[in-house]
Structures are given as structure tokens and as C-alpha cells.
Design a protein around this motif. Structure first.
Motif, PDB file in Angstrom:
ATOM      1  N   GLY A 283      -6.431   3.996  -6.807  1.00  0.00           N
ATOM      2  CA  GLY A 283      -5.513   4.619  -5.967  1.00  0.00           C
ATOM      3  C   GLY A 283      -5.835   4.382  -4.524  1.00  0.00           C
ATOM      4  N   PRO A 284      -7.261   4.860  -4.084  1.00  0.00           N
ATOM      5  CA  PRO A 284      -7.446   4.652  -2.705  1.00  0.00           C
ATOM      6  C   PRO A 284      -7.498   3.518  -2.013  1.00  0.00           C
ATOM      7  CG  PRO A 284      -9.050   6.250  -3.968  1.00  0.00           C
ATOM      8  CD  PRO A 284      -8.167   5.725  -4.974  1.00  0.00           C
ATOM      9  N   ALA A 285      -7.784   2.435  -3.072  1.00  0.00           N
ATOM     10  CA  ALA A 285      -7.726   1.040  -2.435  1.00  0.00           C
ATOM     11  C   ALA A 285      -6.432   0.566  -1.980  1.00  0.00           C
ATOM     12  CB  ALA A 285      -8.075  -0.057  -3.362  1.00  0.00           C
ATOM     13  N   LEU A 286      -5.287   1.228  -2.745  1.00  0.00           N
ATOM     14  CA  LEU A 286      -4.060   0.907  -2.192  1.00  0.00           C
ATOM     15  C   LEU A 286      -3.527   1.551  -0.679  1.00  0.00           C
ATOM     16  CD1 LEU A 286      -1.985   1.365  -5.714  1.00  0.00           C
ATOM     17  CD2 LEU A 286      -2.734  -0.756  -4.416  1.00  0.00           C
ATOM     18  N   SER A 287      -4.165   2.716  -0.770  1.00  0.00           N
ATOM     19  CA  SER A 287      -4.022   3.273   0.837  1.00  0.00           C
ATOM     20  C   SER A 287      -4.659   2.651   1.504  1.00  0.00           C
ATOM     21  CB  SER A 287      -4.358   4.823   0.503  1.00  0.00           C
ATOM     22  OG  SER A 287      -5.739   5.073   0.510  1.00  0.00           O
TER      23      SER A 287
END
Length: 324
Positions: A283-287
């Protein structure tokens, strides 16, 4: 051996007001499975601050009505919810007693029911970490097992497998081993609980990022757990912080040797003939990317997943030919 599927975490993709858009985005990228982030509805940062919201105060019928649109949207998009993550931590050191009782008696059982409502076979649980309240690894485990005591009969009744996860801790400025980082102990505990339950109600979730932070031997750890590994959290970091980034993102030298032992990861999964879901917890990679690049970023992640699947299949074939 079944065909390996590829999945991704719902965080930063699924929106509650219109979940179909996110599930359809997953499908277009090439994902067939989803790790549904139930933990986003009661964030860990809130719990560590000794606070909580009212999300799980809703009755079970109300929660099922809330998630009905998500279940229908996943089905319409052709995405299977294969694993979930229970809110964590399960025990907050130093918190008022009523908060920890609430986590154990309200949040955990309702999470199990939601998991079953989604026809999801696996739910990941964080074990209690060592602290001033759990002074040793055994103390922390005893607290974790006490937490699981009421959930195991539910797991058996609902046909849901509770998956323990290898975690890290911190001591001063140092990263240290957290719960479930001793593979032999984890395997023995899982086997004992399943024997006592008379069913396979406890399994394991191997987290690549956490394993990298504390320097676990990926291949040895995975082969020791073997078929007990039911779920995966695949993500990358620099060996210093729990960054949840795309695999192969970090290198340890200018020669671009990967920070994370992806070869050991694939070798271990090949040796145990893993045939479940390669699930990215990224998830953090997408942000980290502009929102307009989300579809492309997801597509790239899925391509890595299918590369992993091909490598694992090839290693299984090599193992088989070597034993003939």
C-alpha cells in the motif's frame, strides 16, 4: 501443483463509497486476488495512542451490510479476497484495560465473522510483542495464545485459518526480533494448537519485509515452516525501515545486489511447493507514485508476481527432476 495466483493489498486502492473501481483496477493490472486490509478501519497508530474509533461498535448485521458492497464489487470484478488482516496490535502495552478487552472481545471476533462473510480462508494476526509487560519471548507468546484461545473455536466453526506473522521490534535505535521469528518454535506451536483443536485452524504468514529487517535466512525459515505457510506479505525495504515498497527497489551496493534475499525467498517457496497466492503488501508504495500512475504501478507489481510464480514453478520442476 496448483497454478499460483497473484494478489495485492487493498490499502490505497479500494474506496468504501465505490469499491468496484478499485477491484476493477486490480483486475486490469492482472491481479486475481486481494488481501483485504481490515486493519485500516481501526488503525494501529490510533491504538498505540490508546485511542479507538467506533467502527467495530456496529453490530455484526450492520458490519455485514457495510461490507456487502465490497463483497459484491470483488465478485463483479472477478477478484477473490483470499486473505485479510485483523486490526493490530492485539494487545497495547500500558493501555487502559478496557481497550485491550475491547480488542480481544469485540474487534477480534467481529473480524473473524467479517472474514467468513467474505468467504475468505485466511486472516493474519499480529502476536503480542515483548515489552515491559511481556518481558520475555515466552511471556509475549503466552499473551498471544491467551488472545487466540477464544478465536480458535470460531476459526474451526467458520472455516477460517488464523495466520501468525513474523514481526520485528525495536530497542532504542535498534531493530530486533519480534514475535514468531523462530521458525522451529512457530512450527511446533502451530502444530500443537492444531492438534488440540482437531483441525487446521492456525497457519503462518511469511512477511518478507520484516524478515529482511532482522536478517532472517529466508530459505531456511520458509522450508522450516513448510506447508504451514498459508499467506504471504511481499514487500521490500532498505534493511533499516519497514517501508513496504516494490520488490527489487533497494540495493546494498553499487553493484545492485538486492537488499532483500529474493532468490532465497523463491528457492524456499519452490522447495515447499508453495501453490497459494503471491500477495503484495505494498500500500505505501502506491502512495509514493502520483495517483495517475496507480494503474501502471499495479501492473508492474503484478508482472513481478507472475515472474515470481514462473521462478517458483521452475524451481519445483528442478527439484522434481533431481529426485527422479
Amino acid at each position: 501443483m496448483r497454478t499460483i495466483s497473484v494478489g495485492v493489498q487493498s490499502s490505497h486502492i479500494i474506496k468504501d463509497d465505490y469499491p468496484f473501481e478499485g477491484f476493477e483496477m486490480m483486475r486490469r493490472a492482472g491481479f486475481t486476488c486481494c488481501d483485504f486490509s481490515l486493519n485500516t478501519y481501526l488503525p494501529g497508530a490510533m491504538l498505540y495512542a490508546h485511542e479507538r474509533n467506533a467502527f467495530f461498535d456496529r453490530s455484526l448485521p450492520e458490519l455485514k451490510r457495510f461490507f456487502k458492497r465490497h463483497k459484491e464489487a470483488a465478485g463483479a470484478a472477478g477478484v477473490r479476497i483470499n486473505q485479510m488482516h485483523m486490526p493490530y496490535p492485539l494487545y497495547v502495552p500500558g493501555a487502559p484495560g478496557e481497550l485491550n478487552v475491547y480488542l480481544e472481545k469485540v474487534v477480534a471476533p467481529k473480524s473473524m465473522e467479517i472474514c467468513a462473510f467474505f468467504d475468505c480462508p485466511y486472516i493474519v494476526v499480529h502476536g503480542a510483542k515483548q515489552s515491559g509487560h511481556c518481558g520475555s519471548e515466552q511471556d509475549a507468546w503466552d499473551r498471544t495464545e491467551a488472545f487466540l484461545k477464544d478465536l480458535i473455536p470460531m476459526a474451526k466453526e467458520l472455516s477460517v485459518t488464523i495466520c501468525l506473522e513474523n514481526l520485528y521490534g525495536s530497542r532504542g535505535d535498534h531493530i530486533v526480533e519480534g514475535p514468531c521469528c523462530d521458525a522451529a518454535k512457530a512450527a511446533a506451536r502451530i502444530d500443537r494448537m492444531n492438534r488440540e483443536a482437531g483441525a487446521e485452524v492456525v497457519g503462518f504468514c511469511f512477511d518478507t519485509g520484516h524478515a529482511n529487517l532482522i536478517g532472517l535466512d529466508f530459505e531456511e525459515f520458509i522450508t522450516t515452516l513448510g506447508s504451514r505457510i498459508k499467506a504471504l506479505h511481499i514487500h521490500d525495504n532498505d534493511g533499516i525501515g519497514d517501508l513496504h515498497q516494490i520488490p527489487y527497489t533497494f540495493a546494498r551496493s553499487r553493484e545492485n545486489k538486492a537488499s532483500t534475499d529474493w532468490d532465497g525467498f523463491l528457492s524456499g517457496l519452490g522447495k515447499i511447493r508453495f501453490d497459494n497466492v503471491l500477495s503484495f503488501e505494498t500500500g505505501p508504495a502506491l502512495s509514493a507514485f502520483p495517483d495517475r500512475m496507480k494503474q501502471d504501478t499495479l501492473r508492474f507489481l503484478a508482472q513481478i508476481g507472475y515472474f515470481f510464480a514462473g521462478e517458483i514453478a521452475e524451481r519445483v520442476r528442478t527439484e522434481q527432476s533431481g529426485s527422479d
